[in-house]
Design a protein around this motif. Structure first.
Motif, PDB file in Angstrom:
ATOM      1  N   ARG A  22      24.873 -16.275  11.895  1.00 55.46           N
ATOM      2  CA  ARG A  22      24.394 -16.442  10.523  1.00 55.46           C
ATOM      3  C   ARG A  22      22.872 -16.436  10.461  1.00 55.46           C
ATOM      4  NH1 ARG A  22      28.966 -21.030   9.380  1.00 55.46           N
ATOM      5  NH2 ARG A  22      30.666 -19.550   9.041  1.00 55.46           N
ATOM      6  N   ILE A  23      22.233 -17.089  11.411  1.00 59.15           N
ATOM      7  CA  ILE A  23      20.772 -17.091  11.446  1.00 59.15           C
ATOM      8  C   ILE A  23      20.248 -15.685  11.708  1.00 59.15           C
ATOM      9  CG2 ILE A  23      18.784 -17.915  12.766  1.00 59.15           C
ATOM     10  CD1 ILE A  23      20.375 -20.553  13.135  1.00 59.15           C
ATOM     11  N   ALA A  24      20.871 -14.969  12.628  1.00 59.96           N
ATOM     12  CA  ALA A  24      20.426 -13.612  12.952  1.00 59.96           C
ATOM     13  C   ALA A  24      20.626 -12.657  11.778  1.00 59.96           C
ATOM     14  CB  ALA A  24      21.164 -13.093  14.186  1.00 59.96           C
ATOM     15  N   MET A  25      21.703 -12.840  11.017  1.00 62.59           N
ATOM     16  CA  MET A  25      21.906 -11.979   9.847  1.00 62.59           C
ATOM     17  C   MET A  25      20.795 -12.194   8.827  1.00 62.59           C
ATOM     18  SD  MET A  25      26.027 -11.685   9.233  1.00 62.59           S
ATOM     19  CE  MET A  25      26.542 -13.346   9.588  1.00 62.59           C
ATOM     20  N   LEU A  26      20.424 -13.441   8.585  1.00 62.72           N
ATOM     21  CA  LEU A  26      19.323 -13.721   7.664  1.00 62.72           C
ATOM     22  C   LEU A  26      17.999 -13.200   8.220  1.00 62.72           C
ATOM     23  CD1 LEU A  26      20.193 -17.356   6.558  1.00 62.72           C
ATOM     24  CD2 LEU A  26      20.208 -15.321   5.118  1.00 62.72           C
ATOM     25  N   ALA A  27      17.766 -13.434   9.502  1.00 59.93           N
ATOM     26  CA  ALA A  27      16.513 -13.017  10.113  1.00 59.93           C
ATOM     27  C   ALA A  27      16.371 -11.496  10.153  1.00 59.93           C
ATOM     28  CB  ALA A  27      16.406 -13.585  11.527  1.00 59.93           C
ATOM     29  N   SER A  28      17.454 -10.789  10.419  1.00 58.87           N
ATOM     30  CA  SER A  28      17.357  -9.325  10.499  1.00 58.87           C
ATOM     31  C   SER A  28      17.053  -8.714   9.139  1.00 58.87           C
ATOM     32  CB  SER A  28      18.622  -8.718  11.101  1.00 58.87           C
ATOM     33  OG  SER A  28      19.730  -8.969  10.274  1.00 58.87           O
ATOM     34  N   VAL A  29      17.621  -9.286   8.095  1.00 63.50           N
ATOM     35  CA  VAL A  29      17.295  -8.804   6.748  1.00 63.50           C
ATOM     36  C   VAL A  29      15.827  -9.063   6.449  1.00 63.50           C
ATOM     37  CG1 VAL A  29      17.701  -9.191   4.283  1.00 63.50           C
ATOM     38  CG2 VAL A  29      19.624  -8.983   5.836  1.00 63.50           C
ATOM     39  N   GLY A  30      15.342 -10.254   6.792  1.00 56.12           N
ATOM     40  CA  GLY A  30      13.940 -10.583   6.553  1.00 56.12           C
ATOM     41  C   GLY A  30      12.987  -9.731   7.361  1.00 56.12           C
ATOM     42  N   ALA A  31      13.299  -9.518   8.631  1.00 52.73           N
ATOM     43  CA  ALA A  31      12.424  -8.715   9.490  1.00 52.73           C
ATOM     44  C   ALA A  31      12.405  -7.261   9.053  1.00 52.73           C
ATOM     45  CB  ALA A  31      12.887  -8.820  10.941  1.00 52.73           C
ATOM     46  N   PHE A  32      13.558  -6.755   8.682  1.00 48.68           N
ATOM     47  CA  PHE A  32      13.632  -5.349   8.283  1.00 48.68           C
ATOM     48  C   PHE A  32      12.964  -5.120   6.934  1.00 48.68           C
ATOM     49  CE2 PHE A  32      15.846  -1.551   6.688  1.00 48.68           C
ATOM     50  CZ  PHE A  32      15.583  -0.694   7.743  1.00 48.68           C
ATOM     51  N   SER A  33      13.225  -5.999   5.976  1.00 52.86           N
ATOM     52  CA  SER A  33      12.659  -5.798   4.635  1.00 52.86           C
ATOM     53  C   SER A  33      11.150  -5.996   4.620  1.00 52.86           C
ATOM     54  CB  SER A  33      13.338  -6.729   3.629  1.00 52.86           C
ATOM     55  OG  SER A  33      13.106  -8.073   3.962  1.00 52.86           O
ATOM     56  N   MET A  55      22.091  -8.517  18.067  1.00 54.62           N
ATOM     57  CA  MET A  55      21.585  -7.382  18.846  1.00 54.62           C
ATOM     58  C   MET A  55      20.378  -6.747  18.148  1.00 54.62           C
ATOM     59  SD  MET A  55      23.325  -7.375  21.559  1.00 54.62           S
ATOM     60  CE  MET A  55      22.792  -5.846  22.257  1.00 54.62           C
ATOM     61  N   ALA A  56      20.443  -6.661  16.818  1.00 57.98           N
ATOM     62  CA  ALA A  56      19.321  -6.084  16.063  1.00 57.98           C
ATOM     63  C   ALA A  56      18.066  -6.930  16.237  1.00 57.98           C
ATOM     64  CB  ALA A  56      19.689  -5.970  14.584  1.00 57.98           C
ATOM     65  N   MET A  57      18.207  -8.249  16.169  1.00 58.06           N
ATOM     66  CA  MET A  57      17.037  -9.108  16.340  1.00 58.06           C
ATOM     67  C   MET A  57      16.484  -9.000  17.756  1.00 58.06           C
ATOM     68  SD  MET A  57      16.145 -10.219  13.507  1.00 58.06           S
ATOM     69  CE  MET A  57      14.784 -11.144  14.177  1.00 58.06           C
ATOM     70  N   ALA A  58      17.348  -8.845  18.734  1.00 51.91           N
ATOM     71  CA  ALA A  58      16.875  -8.634  20.102  1.00 51.91           C
ATOM     72  C   ALA A  58      16.107  -7.313  20.192  1.00 51.91           C
ATOM     73  CB  ALA A  58      18.047  -8.636  21.075  1.00 51.91           C
ATOM     74  N   LEU A  81      31.955 -12.329  12.006  1.00 54.97           N
ATOM     75  CA  LEU A  81      31.672 -12.416  13.432  1.00 54.97           C
ATOM     76  C   LEU A  81      31.076 -11.117  13.961  1.00 54.97           C
ATOM     77  CD1 LEU A  81      31.954 -14.291  15.884  1.00 54.97           C
ATOM     78  CD2 LEU A  81      34.203 -13.298  16.252  1.00 54.97           C
ATOM     79  N   LYS A  82      31.678 -10.003  13.616  1.00 52.93           N
ATOM     80  CA  LYS A  82      31.188  -8.715  14.116  1.00 52.93           C
ATOM     81  C   LYS A  82      29.817  -8.367  13.537  1.00 52.93           C
ATOM     82  CE  LYS A  82      35.267  -6.292  15.538  1.00 52.93           C
ATOM     83  NZ  LYS A  82      35.857  -4.976  15.562  1.00 52.93           N
ATOM     84  N   ASN A  83      29.623  -8.610  12.233  1.00 51.75           N
ATOM     85  CA  ASN A  83      28.311  -8.354  11.638  1.00 51.75           C
ATOM     86  C   ASN A  83      27.257  -9.274  12.230  1.00 51.75           C
ATOM     87  OD1 ASN A  83      29.050  -6.236   9.916  1.00 51.75           O
ATOM     88  ND2 ASN A  83      29.807  -7.659   8.386  1.00 51.75           N
ATOM     89  N   GLY A  84      27.642 -10.509  12.523  1.00 47.24           N
ATOM     90  CA  GLY A  84      26.704 -11.436  13.141  1.00 47.24           C
ATOM     91  C   GLY A  84      26.328 -11.021  14.549  1.00 47.24           C
TER      92      GLY A  84
END
Length: 175
Positions: free
Chosen positions: A48-59, A153-156, A145-148
Motif C-alpha cells: 500500500r505504501i509503495a502504491m502511493l509512493a509510486s504514484v507520487g514519484a511518477f506524477s 518493484m517500480a519503487m525499487a 496484492l499483485k498491484n502492490g
C-alpha cells in the motif's frame, strides 16, 4: 497457513513460492521468526505504501505537485528542505503515522493469532467489499496484492534509476 492465503499459489499451480523457506522458520523458532500471518500483514502494508509512493514519484516527474511544494531534482535534499523549513509540519506527519501504526499494530500476528485477517483494517470508505461474495472479495484482495508487488518493484526501479542513472531501461533518467 500459507496455502490458504490469497495469492500464495496463483502462478505456481498450487505450490507456495518460498525459495528461502521463510514461512517454515516460525515452526523452528516461533519467538524469533514471525508467523506467515505477520509476514502477509507486512507485505500488504509495504504494498500500500509503495502504491502511493509510486504514484507520487511518477506524477512529480511530469509537474504534478502539491501546491506550495518546492520541487527540486533530488528527493533527499527535498526532504531535508521540508524538515528544516517546516519542522512542526514534519512532526505532525510523524505523529499521525505513529497514531495510525499504534492503532493498527498487529502484535498478536507474530504468533499466528489475531481476530482479523491480515491487511484488513476495517477501513473501506469506498465500499469496495460491500455486497460482494467471498470469491469476489478474494479477487479484489489478489488484485491489491499483485498491484502492490508491482508497485514495490517500480519503487525499487525508480530508486535505482535515481542513484545509478541509466541502470533501468525505459526510464528517462530523471527520477
Amino acid at each position: 497457513m500459507a496455502e490458504d492465503m490469497v495469492g500464495a499459489s496463483v502462478e505456481l499451480g498450487g505450490k507456495v513460492y518460498d525459495p528461502l523457506d521463510m514461512l517454515k522458520l516460525h515452526d523452528v523458532a516461533p519467538q524469533v521468526c514471525p508467523h506467515p500471518k505477520w509476514l502477509r500483514e507486512s507485505e500488504l502494508k509495504h504494498c500500500r505504501i509503495a502504491m502511493l509512493a509510486s504514484v507520487g514519484a511518477f506524477s512529480a516527474q511530469y509537474g504534478l505537485v502539491i501546491p506550495g511544494y518546492t520541487a527540486v531534482p533530488d528527493p533527499v535534499s527535498n526532504l531535508n528542505n521540508f524538515i528544516t523549513e517546516f519542522p512542526f509540519a514534519f512532526a505532525q506527519i510523524i505523529f499521525s503515522i505513529a497514531l495510525i501504526e499504534g492503532a493498527a499494530y498487529p502484535g498478536e500476528f507474530w504468533n499466528g493469532k489475531g481476530s482479523r485477517e491480515a491487511g484488513d483494517l476495517g477501513y473501506d470508505p469506498l465500499k469496495f467489499f460491500k455486497g460482494k461474495t467471498p470469491a469476489q472479495q478474494d479477487t479484489l484482495r489478489l488484485q491489491e496484492l499483485k498491484n502492490g508487488r508491482l508497485a514495490m518493484m517500480a519503487m525499487a526501479a525508480y530508486t535505482a534509476e535515481h542513484w545509478i542513472p541509466g541502470s533501468v531501461p525505459f526510464i528517462p533518467g530523471s527520477f
